[in-house]
Design an enzyme around this catalytic site. Sequence first.
Site: not given
Lengths: 117, 567
Positions: B20, B49, B53, B291
């Site tokens: 960002a 960031t 992965q 999630r």
Amino acid sequence: MMTAIATLIVHRAGKDGPEKVSRYEVPYAPGQSVLDGLRYVRARIDPTLSMRYSCINANSCKECMILIDGTVGYACTTRLQPRDMVLAPLPNKPHLRDLVTEIAPPDERLDHALKGG
Amino acid sequence: MADSTVHLSTDVLVIGAGGAGMSAALAAAERGLRVLLVDRSLIGRGGATVMAQMTVAAALGEEVPDHWEHHLADTLAAGRGLCDETLAGLLCEQGPAAIRQLDSWQVGWARHADGRIRAAQAPGHDRPRCVYVDFLSTGPAVSRTLRTRVQRQSQITRIGDLYVTDLSIGDGEACGAIGFSVADGREVAIAAGAVVLATGGLTRLYRRNSASANMGGDGHALALRAGAELMDMEFVQFFPIGHLAPRLVGMDPIMWDPFRYKLGGRLLNAEMREFMDDYGAPEGARYVVTRDKATYAILKEVQAGRGSPAGGAYLSFQHIPESALREAFGPVIDRLAKNGIDLKTMPVEVAPIAHYHMGGVRADATMETRVPNLFAAGEVVAGANGANRLSGNAITEALVFGRRAGEAAAARVIRNGVRRPPQARGPHADILRAGSGSAATNPASLIARLQDVMTDLVGPFRTGDGLAQALREIAELKADAGELPPERAGPFPLIRIDWFDLRAMLLAAEAIAQAALARGESRGAHQREDHPGLDPGWTVRQGITLRDGALALSRIPMPGGRAAEVA
């Protein structure tokens, strides 16, 4: 029952400074990293010990590079061993404190920004 | 004593050099402004960031036909009725352009033989929409690509190892920041026409987390002390299948997800039985459960005594042919072997791990906070993801909101110029010079205690009693931490950094616990055992501000007042 111990012998001075070595005993569990051991030391034994790390486990920040038993390595990927392990700052970089050396690219340091206005 | 403070001046100050922050810096510099990009760690190395992965969600429509509105529908459904539809819409609509821009900068998205960018179907998406860089290299590739662009941009000055302790406010407006140079301890005061906070999330508050050491809510604390408002603080996302055992080194604990949805890894309890169906979340042959629901199911199995030995669930790829494993995992197979893991012959153990925070600083559609000239971008911003973030939206959000914040900050400076910040005096500056001179308190150990409190009492399952106890323990920790940092300023004082981190973490922790205590329902990532089930009356957000040193909660009605569809 005896708990296995990893002994971290940490050289805290740069190569030009007066020798300063601390010895820490860390409970050993298989699979741990040297960085796990150093983080244990800081939380339980000696909070004054400085080292450099950011990502902890992923080996993506590449900040935790030090000398481990005389060889350059990452503290986060080198396994802790139940024996004496000698840790020292990188010998070829300016020493800042304990295991920390100046590894920032020169054009990303405060003084460079000041020169640039 | 002479004032040794180092003074810097810039048009736009960007705090945090992850996805960002680098996106914001590039956007502001493209408008011809001077940008100062600072990070407490090394530039482009810290933050989330670089560690990501997995995958990035955007409706490119190359794998299968798609439209950003389908992505938005999935984002809103995952957010359980609490998404800010404007921010979520911006994320989804502008995501594809951000992905294509990175592509033009040679990020290396995985492609089909015919040149189309590959997309995987991550949980919660209605179709394959999540792009990636093989193998497990998405975040490092995005980070490296942005970093190269930033380095080539002469308008951007980068300073790593610079720890910001407070924002500077003049006449109620943001006008810079103060902090210290980590390498040598010098105090630093920065004057800026606009400030972009891009400091990331706060999952370091939890014992098991996938954050880097510098994601402890420092931006949340900076924003609160500067007068900004936080929102949705109670929603902390636990990533359901974080690696648990055997111990892995050199790999991020959230690595299993893409393999699970590419290959169909089986999630099993101690009886070696699939259990997701038991919680009303059938997975079928694919892995599609969001999630929040997967986290709930795994922890309930553990509670019922059907957990794996290390306290999680088994994840098994043993049914997958070896050639398919090799194709999907590539060199990762060898890294796993070095860790003593052979997927052909053994399952691994996984358990929920603190991964992302949906809450954060409240910002408008230009990413400006309620403090004029203070903008925010990336994970530190609340709203787009509601009560539960959809897989793949984090980097999209970093890229899109980073660019918007940079553009808006630039426009502000072009209009208003840079004002002189007030003299760096007062308690915020004094604390930089102060020090107890001793190491009597151990902030690293207090941080570990705080992580225990947050994990045990403010984790995926919460109760009113537990949250009240957490608030008492946070108050005790605050008292233990004291008013002054240990030692004195000097080169790389990690103990002082820990203390400043702890100060921020305690404030962020208190905000989470207060918001969680007030929300008497279960929704998305916030599960109250004493208030099971979603309460439509709670389709409302909570804001939180700092008034006279105390946190104050308020309710923020959903815009339009229409009941959002709740999955």
